[in-house]
Design an enzyme around this catalytic site. Structure first.
Site, PDB file in Angstrom:
ATOM      1  N   GLU A 170     -56.445   2.636  66.835  1.00  0.00           N
ATOM      2  CA  GLU A 170     -57.754   3.067  67.832  1.00  0.00           C
ATOM      3  C   GLU A 170     -56.933   3.074  69.185  1.00  0.00           C
ATOM      4  O   GLU A 170     -57.163   4.039  69.917  1.00  0.00           O
ATOM      5  CB  GLU A 170     -58.681   1.966  67.901  1.00  0.00           C
ATOM      6  CG  GLU A 170     -59.758   2.248  66.387  1.00  0.00           C
ATOM      7  CD  GLU A 170     -60.659   1.152  66.302  1.00  0.00           C
ATOM      8  OE1 GLU A 170     -60.423   0.205  65.982  1.00  0.00           O
ATOM      9  OE2 GLU A 170     -61.877   1.807  66.396  1.00  0.00           O
ATOM     10  N   GLU A 182     -60.695  -1.082  58.623  1.00  0.00           N
ATOM     11  CA  GLU A 182     -61.827  -1.957  58.807  1.00  0.00           C
ATOM     12  C   GLU A 182     -63.108  -2.148  57.781  1.00  0.00           C
ATOM     13  O   GLU A 182     -63.243  -3.385  57.675  1.00  0.00           O
ATOM     14  CB  GLU A 182     -62.324  -1.594  60.168  1.00  0.00           C
ATOM     15  CG  GLU A 182     -61.699  -1.996  61.294  1.00  0.00           C
ATOM     16  CD  GLU A 182     -60.759  -0.774  61.947  1.00  0.00           C
ATOM     17  OE1 GLU A 182     -60.381   0.179  60.970  1.00  0.00           O
ATOM     18  OE2 GLU A 182     -60.448  -0.529  62.904  1.00  0.00           O
TER      19      GLU A 182
HETATM   20  C1  LIG Z   1     -71.239  -8.883  68.468  1.00  0.00           C
HETATM   21  C2  LIG Z   1     -70.354  -7.520  68.281  1.00  0.00           C
HETATM   22  C3  LIG Z   1     -69.179  -7.784  68.858  1.00  0.00           C
HETATM   23  C4  LIG Z   1     -68.360  -6.877  68.207  1.00  0.00           C
HETATM   24  C5  LIG Z   1     -66.777  -7.499  68.579  1.00  0.00           C
HETATM   25  C6  LIG Z   1     -66.050  -7.090  67.809  1.00  0.00           C
HETATM   26  C7  LIG Z   1     -64.454  -6.550  68.228  1.00  0.00           C
HETATM   27  C8  LIG Z   1     -63.881  -5.835  67.355  1.00  0.00           C
HETATM   28  C9  LIG Z   1     -63.534  -4.468  67.679  1.00  0.00           C
HETATM   29  C10 LIG Z   1     -62.677  -3.883  67.018  1.00  0.00           C
HETATM   30  C11 LIG Z   1     -62.300  -4.024  65.561  1.00  0.00           C
HETATM   31  C12 LIG Z   1     -61.132  -3.759  65.340  1.00  0.00           C
HETATM   32  C13 LIG Z   1     -61.104  -3.814  63.791  1.00  0.00           C
HETATM   33  C14 LIG Z   1     -59.847  -4.234  63.609  1.00  0.00           C
HETATM   34  O1  LIG Z   1     -58.770  -3.930  63.985  1.00  0.00           O
HETATM   35  S1  LIG Z   1     -59.891  -5.262  62.359  1.00  0.00           S
HETATM   36  C15 LIG Z   1     -58.324  -5.476  61.633  1.00  0.00           C
HETATM   37  C16 LIG Z   1     -57.843  -4.190  61.081  1.00  0.00           C
HETATM   38  N1  LIG Z   1     -56.318  -4.480  60.701  1.00  0.00           N
HETATM   39  C17 LIG Z   1     -56.135  -4.897  59.434  1.00  0.00           C
HETATM   40  O2  LIG Z   1     -57.094  -4.829  58.638  1.00  0.00           O
HETATM   41  C18 LIG Z   1     -54.863  -5.176  59.051  1.00  0.00           C
HETATM   42  C19 LIG Z   1     -54.483  -6.498  58.124  1.00  0.00           C
HETATM   43  N2  LIG Z   1     -53.047  -6.635  57.744  1.00  0.00           N
HETATM   44  C20 LIG Z   1     -52.615  -6.160  56.874  1.00  0.00           C
HETATM   45  O3  LIG Z   1     -53.031  -5.255  56.239  1.00  0.00           O
HETATM   46  C21 LIG Z   1     -51.294  -6.780  56.524  1.00  0.00           C
HETATM   47  O4  LIG Z   1     -51.263  -7.977  56.894  1.00  0.00           O
HETATM   48  C22 LIG Z   1     -50.111  -5.922  57.219  1.00  0.00           C
HETATM   49  C23 LIG Z   1     -50.450  -5.780  58.648  1.00  0.00           C
HETATM   50  C24 LIG Z   1     -49.989  -4.452  56.650  1.00  0.00           C
HETATM   51  C25 LIG Z   1     -48.894  -6.752  56.995  1.00  0.00           C
HETATM   52  O5  LIG Z   1     -48.640  -6.970  55.493  1.00  0.00           O
HETATM   53  P1  LIG Z   1     -47.272  -8.070  54.806  1.00  0.00           P
HETATM   54  O6  LIG Z   1     -46.205  -7.705  55.571  1.00  0.00           O
HETATM   55  O7  LIG Z   1     -47.590  -7.981  53.502  1.00  0.00           O
HETATM   56  O8  LIG Z   1     -47.712  -9.278  55.561  1.00  0.00           O
HETATM   57  P2  LIG Z   1     -49.399 -10.420  55.266  1.00  0.00           P
HETATM   58  O9  LIG Z   1     -50.481  -9.291  54.921  1.00  0.00           O
HETATM   59  O10 LIG Z   1     -48.853 -11.391  54.430  1.00  0.00           O
HETATM   60  O11 LIG Z   1     -49.657 -10.796  56.879  1.00  0.00           O
HETATM   61  C26 LIG Z   1     -48.433 -11.547  57.563  1.00  0.00           C
HETATM   62  C27 LIG Z   1     -49.174 -12.717  58.371  1.00  0.00           C
HETATM   63  O12 LIG Z   1     -50.133 -11.815  59.291  1.00  0.00           O
HETATM   64  C28 LIG Z   1     -51.381 -12.150  59.194  1.00  0.00           C
HETATM   65  N3  LIG Z   1     -51.935 -10.937  59.441  1.00  0.00           N
HETATM   66  C29 LIG Z   1     -51.913  -9.783  59.430  1.00  0.00           C
HETATM   67  N4  LIG Z   1     -52.791  -9.103  59.973  1.00  0.00           N
HETATM   68  C30 LIG Z   1     -53.365  -9.658  60.781  1.00  0.00           C
HETATM   69  C31 LIG Z   1     -54.518  -9.513  61.843  1.00  0.00           C
HETATM   70  N5  LIG Z   1     -55.098  -8.401  61.888  1.00  0.00           N
HETATM   71  N6  LIG Z   1     -54.860 -10.283  62.598  1.00  0.00           N
HETATM   72  C32 LIG Z   1     -54.493 -11.736  62.308  1.00  0.00           C
HETATM   73  N7  LIG Z   1     -53.608 -12.019  61.562  1.00  0.00           N
HETATM   74  C33 LIG Z   1     -53.185 -11.158  60.587  1.00  0.00           C
HETATM   75  C34 LIG Z   1     -51.481 -12.744  57.917  1.00  0.00           C
HETATM   76  O13 LIG Z   1     -52.860 -13.402  57.683  1.00  0.00           O
HETATM   77  C35 LIG Z   1     -50.260 -13.146  57.616  1.00  0.00           C
HETATM   78  O14 LIG Z   1     -50.420 -14.455  58.127  1.00  0.00           O
HETATM   79  P3  LIG Z   1     -49.941 -15.794  57.433  1.00  0.00           P
HETATM   80  O15 LIG Z   1     -48.605 -15.624  57.377  1.00  0.00           O
HETATM   81  O16 LIG Z   1     -50.429 -16.891  58.178  1.00  0.00           O
HETATM   82  O17 LIG Z   1     -50.335 -15.911  56.211  1.00  0.00           O
END
Ligand SMILES: CCCCCCCC/C=C\C=C\CC(=O)SCCNC(=O)CCNC(=O)[C@H](O)C(C)(C)COP(=O)(O)OP(=O)(O)OC[C@H]1O[C@@H](n2cnc3c(N)ncnc32)[C@H](O)[C@@H]1OP(=O)(O)O
Length: 711
Positions: free
Chosen positions: A103, A123
């Site tokens: 985005e 999302e």
């Molecule tokens: C009251 C109303 C108010 C509303 C306000 C709301 C505000 C929100 C506004 C906008 C919203 C935007 C929505 C989003 O952006 S939601 C997030 C969308 N992103 C995702 O879904 C991506 C998720 N992640 C993945 O798909 C994968 O992790 C990837 C990035 C492809 C990497 O994959 P891989 O290499 O296999 O590694 P892991 O999956 O094991 O991840 C490694 C570690 O990173 C952490 N991680 C990954 N993504 C996130 C993230 N977006 N936020 C925080 N942490 C993340 C993951 O947990 C692993 O952590 P750990 O090593 O501790 O296990």
């Protein structure tokens, strides 16, 4: 945070920094706001490039922050401000641009991506919608039809896919700098563009709505995504953004978003496994397997061969029955080719050699036995394997619930024996239960867990008990479903309630699909039914329903025979229709046992099936057969069709309220004192006694209670 640097010349480079995926935390958002301001103020800067540290653009909003108060600059005005500036801003995308990350890139005037970058708006999988303008900008750029598909599925694609939609330009070298020349930015601000729609836009939206409702019954986010895109198609941008905000607020505050975000983290938590012995993912070395063997080429064995070969492992596929071997050697290569094509693999598949001789496994590093579910046969195979394999070979069993320790006991190295319980079809289903016995070595567990990961599975380490985790919990669930039939329900009634909850199939339709003879055989082995066992409703001291045995005795084994709890269009038919025979059969059964049918409310059906299953989950945690509730929940979401938007059975228990689950179990146990599975577990009682802590705290609580011997 975000760092600022001036490249030689007039380009300002903003680098997002928040390991591991540069998620848009409050600090990163503040960094972006500050550095964009700095670039605008610097008269020498004529263009701006935003990139991410360590070859990753941005993994989206920081999901870890969703549980707390929203701090820092909000995303929507931040992205809007970037789009509005009069110096060109380009997003230079490497690695990932997901969710809020994409985005942000859509708010930039230009997007350039490395050929291997992965982009998408996932999302919906977190119970949200692209709420930082994504639902309004994306369809204006790539058209409504393509945007609907991307946003409602959350699918991720590489940059060549998006370049064909004119979302970005692709480059094949590492992106270190990007130059953007001074053209008019008017047409580059996506919010100002009209949304390209097909002529039959209403019909497209209606059809998509029907499809998303069918695909994940009861899930709110896919429906809200379609509604947001309806707004993009029909309203000016500003009003579309208002709709996006309202829908996001509703989703954000829903239990479903919390459940799906929990499911995201539990999938990652289970990879960080630990055993009661203290062995864990970070202190146990895994072996890398390059040559494996599979024994038994029935449905499961074939799928396992394909799953292994897809990771590049060479496989010796052994089947001693000639007919089965001939059939498998035709079918398996075709399965492999189909699946390899579907996945467009980076690694070429491993070579598969077929054999009828068990001796041919002598050179492999790991064997997976997948013969018929019969202990004496499996013991025979393990005795043979231990004599023909090289010392040090890992011996695994695909048993779905038999004692791993008994198998280990007949081998020369019991430490090298573990269970690898796949789910059918094994090359498709994501779940793998890795079963450790009391003697399994950390190295064997680590190797099986890592192999599962290489195969793209969610691997969960579980203890050795009858049925392990998944099937152990299934038993009380099935049992309640059968008791409900005895008491007056029909298979359709029970299934409808469970499908309404969100299961893709109710318990009886699922049993018909798997084959009713599977459970029948297990009950016979357990001495619960079969010749010489009296046809009473009490067996081995507890209430028992002979209903499923009698259905099997009538030759109705489910879909494969064209009849089971339902009728089908002949053997192998897929469409379940209610069967008058079943109703007559149930009436006769009740009459024979003096049971009076009563009308049963949907709430009772749901409570008895789900709470009996959940109660067994608490018993499993108490017995340390699963390390934490996340393990159980991942097993049910990835292996048993538990609706992801309910998080998993243990998460669901927390959402319903542990006090309420306890009270309802007490109520049902009071009404059915002869059903031990309804007796509330000690752990559930203890959790309620200490104030029902949230699911994330249970692991710590259980470990403490264990130290103080309260469990
Ligand atoms: C009251 C109303 C108010 C509303 C306000 C709301 C505000 C929100 C506004 C906008 C919203 C935007 C929505 C989003 O952006 S939601 C997030 C969308 N992103 C995702 O879904 C991506 C998720 N992640 C993945 O798909 C994968 O992790 C990837 C990035 C492809 C990497 O994959 P891989 O290499 O296999 O590694 P892991 O999956 O094991 O991840 C490694 C570690 O990173 C952490 N991680 C990954 N993504 C996130 C993230 N977006 N936020 C925080 N942490 C993340 C993951 O947990 C692993 O952590 P750990 O090593 O501790 O296990």
């Amino acid at each position: 945070m975000a760092t600022y640097s001036r490249l030689p010349g007039s380009v300002a480079l903003i680098t997002l920094q928040n390991p591991p995926v540069n998620a848009l935390s409050a600090a990163v958002r503040q960094g972006i706001v500050d550095t964009v301001q700095r670039a605008l103020k610097d008269p020498k800067v004529t263009s701006v490039v935003i990139c991410g540290q360590n070859g990753k653009f941005c993994g989206g909003a920081d999901i870890r922050e969703f549980a707390g108060p929203m701090l820092g600059p909000p995303l929507v005005p931040m992205i809007h401000a970037i789009e509005a500036v009069d110096k060109p801003v380009a997003a230079a995308i490497e690695g990932v641009a997901l969710g809020g990350g994409l985005e942000l890139a859509l708010g930039c005037h230009y997007r350039i991506a490395h050929s291997k970058a992965l982009l998408g708006l996932p999302e919906v999988t977190l119970g949200l919608l692209p709420g930082a303008g994504g639902s309004q900008r994306l369809p204006r750029l790539i058209g409504l039809t393509a945007a609907l598909d991307l946003i409602t599925t959350g699918r991720q694609h590489d940059s060549s896919f998006f370049s064909s939609l004119h979302l970005l330009c692709v480059c094949s070298q590492s992106i270190s700098s990007v130059c953007v020349s001074g053209q008019s930015l008017d047409s580059r601000r996506l919010s100002t563009l009209p949304c390209p729609c097909p002529p039959d836009v209403d019909s497209l939206l209606d059809k998509t709505m029907v499809k998303v409702r069918q695909r994940s019954r009861g899930a709110l986010a896919p429906v809200a995504c379609v509604q947001a895109l309806m707004a993009a198609a029909s309203l000016p941008y500003t009003q579309g953004m208002e709709k996006e905000r309202d829908l996001l607020t509703t989703l954000f505050n829903s239990g479903q978003a919390r459940a799906l975000q929990y499911a995201f983290f539990s999938q990652r938590v289970v990879g960080k496994w630990s055993l009661p012995s203290g062995a864990s993912w970070d202190n146990s070395a895994a072996r890398t397997i390059s040559k494996a063997a599979v024994i038994g080429l029935g449905t499961m064995g074939r799928g396992i061969v394909v799953a292994l070969a897809l990771t590049g492992i060479s496989v010796v596929a052994v089947e001693t029955q000639e007919k089965q071997l001939a059939e498998a050697s035709q079918v398996v290569p075709a399965m492999l080719q189909r699946e390899a094509g579907r996945r467009s693999l980076a690694t070429p598949p491993g070579v598969i050699s077929f054999s009828s001789n068990l001796q041919d496994v002598c050179e492999v590093e790991l064997v997976i036995e997948a013969v018929f579910e019969d202990m004496s046969l499996k013991l025979q195979v393990f005795r043979h394997l231990t004599s023909v394999c090289r010392p040090g070979t890992l011996l695994c069993s695909n048993t779905s619930g038999l004692d791993i320790d008994r198998l280990a006991a007949v081998t020369q190295s019991p430490g090298l024996v573990v269970g690898m319980h796949f789910f059918a079809p094994a090359h498709v289903m994501k779940l793998l239960e890795v079963v450790y016995g009391p003697r399994s070595s950390p190295e064997a567990v680590a190797t099986a867990m890592q192999l599962g990961k290489r195969m793209g599975k969610v691997s969960v380490a579980v203890g050795n008990c009858p049925g392990f985790v998944g099937n152990r919990m299934l038993k009380p669930y099935l049992e309640q479903a059968n008791f409900l039939l005895e008491e007056g329900a029909t298979p359709q009634q029970v299934d409808e309630v469970l499908e309404e909850f969100g299961f893709p199939m109710g318990v009886f339709r699922m049993s018909d699909l798997s084959g009713l003879d599977v459970g029948w055989r297990i009950r016979k082995e357990a001495g619960l039914t079969g010749p010489g066992v009296e046809s009473t409703r009490t067996r081995q001291g507890r209430r028992y329903s002979p209903l499923p045995d009698q259905v099997c005795e009538a030759g109705r084994l489910g879909q494969k025979t064209g009849r089971g709890w339902y009728q089908y269009d002949g053997p192998g038919g897929r469409v379940a229709r209610s069967d008058h025979w079943v109703n007559i059969f149930l009436e006769a059964y009740r009459a024979e046992h003096g049971l009076v049918a009563r009308s049963i409310a949907p709430e009772e059906i749901l409570e008895r099936c789900l709470y009996a299953l959940i109660n067994e989950g608490f018993n499993i945690l108490q017995d340390a057969m699963a390390a934490g509730p996340e393990d159980i929940d991942a097993i049910y979401v990835f292996g048993y069709g538990w609706p992801r938007h309910h998080g998993g059975p243990m998460f669901h228990a927390g959402q319903v309220g542990l006090g309420r689950i306890l009270e309802r179990l007490q109520h049902h146990h009071h009404n059915h004192p002869d059903v031990p599975h309804l007796k509330p577990s000690t752990l559930l009682r203890r959790l309620v006694a200490v104030g029902s802590p949230p699911v994330q705290k249970w692991r710590e609580f259980i470990n403490k209670e264990r130290v103080h011997s309260q469990l």
